[in-house]
Design a protein around this motif. Structure first.
Motif, mmCIF file in Angstrom:
data_model
loop_
_atom_site.group_PDB
_atom_site.id
_atom_site.type_symbol
_atom_site.label_atom_id
_atom_site.label_comp_id
_atom_site.label_asym_id
_atom_site.label_seq_id
_atom_site.Cartn_x
_atom_site.Cartn_y
_atom_site.Cartn_z
ATOM 1 N N GLU A 129 78.305 42.272 55.939
ATOM 2 C CA GLU A 129 78.461 43.491 56.842
ATOM 3 C C GLU A 129 77.464 43.523 57.856
ATOM 4 N N LEU A 130 77.744 43.853 58.809
ATOM 5 C CA LEU A 130 76.839 43.525 60.017
ATOM 6 C C LEU A 130 76.366 45.174 60.777
ATOM 7 N N GLY A 131 77.330 45.984 60.947
ATOM 8 C CA GLY A 131 77.097 47.024 61.736
ATOM 9 C C GLY A 131 76.865 46.805 63.340
ATOM 10 N N GLN A 132 76.246 47.938 63.988
ATOM 11 C CA GLN A 132 76.111 47.854 65.292
ATOM 12 C C GLN A 132 74.609 47.231 65.532
ATOM 13 N N THR A 133 74.521 46.526 66.738
ATOM 14 C CA THR A 133 73.404 46.089 67.175
ATOM 15 C C THR A 133 72.102 47.091 67.163
ATOM 16 N N SER A 134 70.904 46.569 66.803
ATOM 17 C CA SER A 134 69.678 47.395 66.609
ATOM 18 C C SER A 134 69.164 47.693 67.978
ATOM 19 N N ASP A 135 69.476 47.066 68.830
ATOM 20 C CA ASP A 135 69.037 47.409 70.142
ATOM 21 C C ASP A 135 70.169 47.381 71.168
ATOM 22 N N PRO A 136 70.935 48.649 71.425
ATOM 23 C CA PRO A 136 72.264 48.620 72.280
ATOM 24 C C PRO A 136 71.923 48.582 73.672
ATOM 25 N N LEU A 137 70.850 49.106 74.078
ATOM 26 C CA LEU A 137 70.724 49.463 75.711
ATOM 27 C C LEU A 137 70.737 48.302 76.341
ATOM 28 N N PRO A 138 69.987 47.049 76.274
ATOM 29 C CA PRO A 138 70.133 45.700 77.005
ATOM 30 C C PRO A 138 71.611 45.260 77.003
ATOM 31 N N GLY A 146 77.171 42.913 84.474
ATOM 32 C CA GLY A 146 77.625 41.547 84.429
ATOM 33 C C GLY A 146 76.550 40.571 84.539
ATOM 34 N N ASN A 147 75.195 40.888 84.473
ATOM 35 C CA ASN A 147 74.001 40.010 84.499
ATOM 36 C C ASN A 147 73.535 39.707 83.158
ATOM 37 N N THR A 148 72.703 38.780 83.122
ATOM 38 C CA THR A 148 71.670 38.526 81.923
ATOM 39 C C THR A 148 70.716 39.539 81.954
ATOM 40 N N VAL A 149 70.372 39.758 80.791
ATOM 41 C CA VAL A 149 69.379 40.863 80.496
ATOM 42 C C VAL A 149 68.608 40.436 79.153
ATOM 43 N N TRP A 162 59.958 41.946 63.955
ATOM 44 C CA TRP A 162 59.918 42.248 65.409
ATOM 45 C C TRP A 162 60.611 41.118 66.398
ATOM 46 N N VAL A 163 61.664 41.261 67.010
ATOM 47 C CA VAL A 163 62.475 40.422 67.600
ATOM 48 C C VAL A 163 62.583 40.835 69.156
ATOM 49 N N PHE A 164 63.480 39.815 69.821
ATOM 50 C CA PHE A 164 63.640 39.937 71.187
ATOM 51 C C PHE A 164 65.093 39.192 71.464
ATOM 52 N N ASN A 165 65.706 40.078 72.281
ATOM 53 C CA ASN A 165 67.000 39.109 72.564
ATOM 54 C C ASN A 165 67.406 38.826 74.066
ATOM 55 N N ARG A 176 86.333 41.827 76.514
ATOM 56 C CA ARG A 176 84.768 41.677 76.676
ATOM 57 C C ARG A 176 84.039 41.421 75.656
ATOM 58 N N ARG A 177 83.086 40.814 75.614
ATOM 59 C CA ARG A 177 82.048 40.265 74.504
ATOM 60 C C ARG A 177 80.762 40.212 75.229
ATOM 61 N N VAL A 178 79.814 40.470 74.339
ATOM 62 C CA VAL A 178 78.424 40.203 74.577
ATOM 63 C C VAL A 178 77.803 39.182 73.633
ATOM 64 N N LEU A 179 77.284 37.851 74.409
ATOM 65 C CA LEU A 179 76.568 37.035 73.585
ATOM 66 C C LEU A 179 74.809 37.220 73.543
#
Length: 563
Positions: A129-138, A146-149, A162-165, A176-179
């Motif tokens: 079980e995963l749920g929604q991403t912890s950092d949805p804004l980026p 449509g750009n890399t963030v 503490w992580v970064f994406n 549409r997907r987000v990698l």
């Protein structure tokens, strides 16, 4: 009131030579110490410049390393986005491929749908079980643009760190997907820990919110606000800056990341940077005190060696003042031996000096007699041509004043003579018009003997007087041009007055004519050409140079006798 002698005793007393040697040591030592301090400071500044240049280069190197890491993560995402499993929503195959591709890296892959819910996360087993991403804004921004963030640092709920994406959007038709490639923030520390940081310098990677992403200072600072962060600093941060935080000063170098908008700050407490200079100054202060003590001791010993011969010199000076013969003595100190020789020479030169004084007195008497003879001649000639006493008094006074001006030049020049230009300036000055364009005096440098200067000075005075009465200076438009040259062994002087209309002159021979003809012609063998035209007077005087030059023997005598 105290007497003058008592004031001199109070404010001006003799000091021993040791005091002066001590002062000399101080004068020599203090500038040296100051200069050494300046050199130390400049050397420290040069070292700090090297260190700060290295820190700035290190900051740039760290930024390049981080940008390469982020660019590599972006490339990995773009390669994964080409998988057919992504097109067919075969998430099991896609999970296995992503996990296999990232096995030897510190990165993890996340796949989000258009609602930003996690479909795949390689941190956990597939199907968890995963749920929604912890950092949805980026992720949302990547979908929208449509750009890399590249995200700021945030606390991951699954990673519990503490992580970064790095976020790359993907779209196929309506799908549409987000990698996302995510990495623990602390893993970036290994990328910057190997950089060449010395002398108390630290490096911190700070995201756009001022949060520490990685640091070489304390790993516990990751995820915390950067201690040197200031509001607005992220917008326009200078490359180099000195900051004060909680009463402490810090030297900082800031370089912006081109890909992420993060900043790499290389920083160090100012007191750590300045520590080498502080230690150098402490060592310098101790060495300076030791050097001053040794110098004072040396001055004391040297003063004892100088005192005895100085007392002997004083005794020789008293004998010289009494007129006794003084012999030179061989002293070990060359300067004192020189003074002793000078005292002996002074005893010998005393008689010669008295003879020189007698010579100079005879010279003064001779010049005075000559002056009196000239004054007597002026008086006789002026009286012969004056119609009354008032005219005599006026003419005589002006001529004596002209003679005085020439005499001033004679005294200033001594036996070396008088410059012809200065003689013309002095004699014409009382008659000079206000407009400078009406008078021109030019010619090469030519020095006259005293006798020639006195004679020519009287003639120039008479010419200038006549010009003020009848010629160039008698109207507002007249002009006088005086020039001279030396040609074929003769000095040729041209006196040319230019007027609109000549004033009538008195008939007969005046004093001026007699001065010009008798004194210039008779004394200096001058050939005189005089022409009066409708436009003014033109006189030319041609005189042998041999009659005009100073006596070389007299000049040598004056130099010998200190004249």
């Amino acid at each position: 009131m105290p007497s003058e002698n008592s004031r001199n005793r109070l404010f001006s007393w003799p000091l021993p030579i040791g005091a002066y040697l001590g002062a000399l040591v101080a004068v020599a030592l203090i500038p040296t110490l100051l200069f050494t301090a300046v050199l130390l400071e400049r050397n420290n500044r040069a070292q700090q410049d090297v260190l700060t240049t290295l820190a700035e280069a290190t900051a740039g190197s760290i930024v390049e390393t981080i940008d390469r890491e982020l660019a590599g993560m972006t490339t990995t995402l773009r390669v994964l986005s080409t998988s057919r499993a992504l097109d067919t929503d075969d998430f099991v195959e896609f999970y296995d491929r992503a996990r296999s591709a990232l096995r030897d890296t510190k990165s993890y892959f996340i796949l989000l749908d258009e609602n930003l819910d996690q479909l795949i996360n390689t941190r956990v087993d597939f199907g968890a079980e995963l749920g929604q991403t912890s950092d949805p804004l980026p992720a949302q921004r990547a979908l929208d643009t449509g750009n890399t963030v590249i995200s700021n640092a945030f606390y991951g709920q699954i990673a519990q760190k503490w992580v970064f994406n790095v976020v790359v959007p993907w779209q196929e038709d309506e799908k549409r997907r987000v990698l996302v490639l995510t990495q623990n923030a602390e893993d970036l520390t290994s990328l910057i820990a190997g950089q060449n940081l010395r002398g108390g310098w630290n490096a911190s990677v700070v995201d756009g919110n001022g949060t520490v992403v990685a640091t070489t200072f304390m790993s516990s600072d990751i995820g915390k606000p950067f201690l040197l962060w200031e509001e607005g600093r992220s917008q326009s941060a200078p490359s180099r800056q000195t900051l004060s935080v909680d009463g402490a000063d810090y030297e900082t170098f800031t370089v912006n990341s081109r890909l992420s908008g993060w900043k790499v700050v290389v920083w160090s407490p100012t007191e750590v940077v300045a520590a080498p200079l502080t230690r150098a100054l402490q060592t310098f202060a101790f060495g300076g005190l030791l050097l001053a003590a040794l110098s004072a001791l040396s001055a004391f010993v040297l003063a004892r060696q100088v005192t005895r011969p100085v007392r002997e010199l004083a005794a020789d000076a008293r004998r010289l003042g009494a007129g006794e013969a003084v012999a030179a003595k061989p002293y070990k100190i060359s300067e004192i031996a020189t003074v002793s020789s000078a005292l002996a020479e002074a005893s010998h030169d005393r008689q010669e000096a008295e003879g020189e004084i007698r010579f100079l007195m005879r010279e003064v008497a001779h010049r005075s007699k000559n002056q009196l003879t000239v004054v007597s001649s002026i008086a006789k000639q002026t009286a012969r041509h004056a119609p009354n006493f008032d005219a005599f008094q006026d003419s005589f006074q002006k001529r004596v004043q002209g003679l005085a001006r020439s005499t001033d030049l004679l005294i200033a020049g001594g036996v070396a003579g008088v410059e012809l230009r200065e003689l013309f300036d002095a004699q014409i000055e009382p008659f000079r018009p206000g407009e400078t364009s009406r008078l021109k005096i030019e010619g090469p440098r030519f020095r006259l003997s005293n006798q020639a200067a006195q004679t020519i000075g009287l003639a120039v005075h008479e010419l200038a007087t006549n010009a003020s009465k009848y010629g160039a200076f008698s109207t507002n438009s007249g002009r006088l041009d005086v020039d001279w040259k030396v040609t074929d062994g003769d000095l040729v002087i041209d006196w040319r007055e230019t007027v609109s209309r000549m004033e009538p002159r008195e008939e007969g021979r005046g004093f001026g004519t007699e001065v010009i003809e008798r004194m210039l012609g008779g004394t200096l063998d001058a050939v005189i050409e005089r022409e009066i035209g409708d436009d003014g007077l033109h006189c030319r005087f041609t005189m042998p140079v041999g009659k005009l030059l100073p006596d070389p023997d007299a000049m040598k005598a004056e130099r010998r006798f200190g004249g």
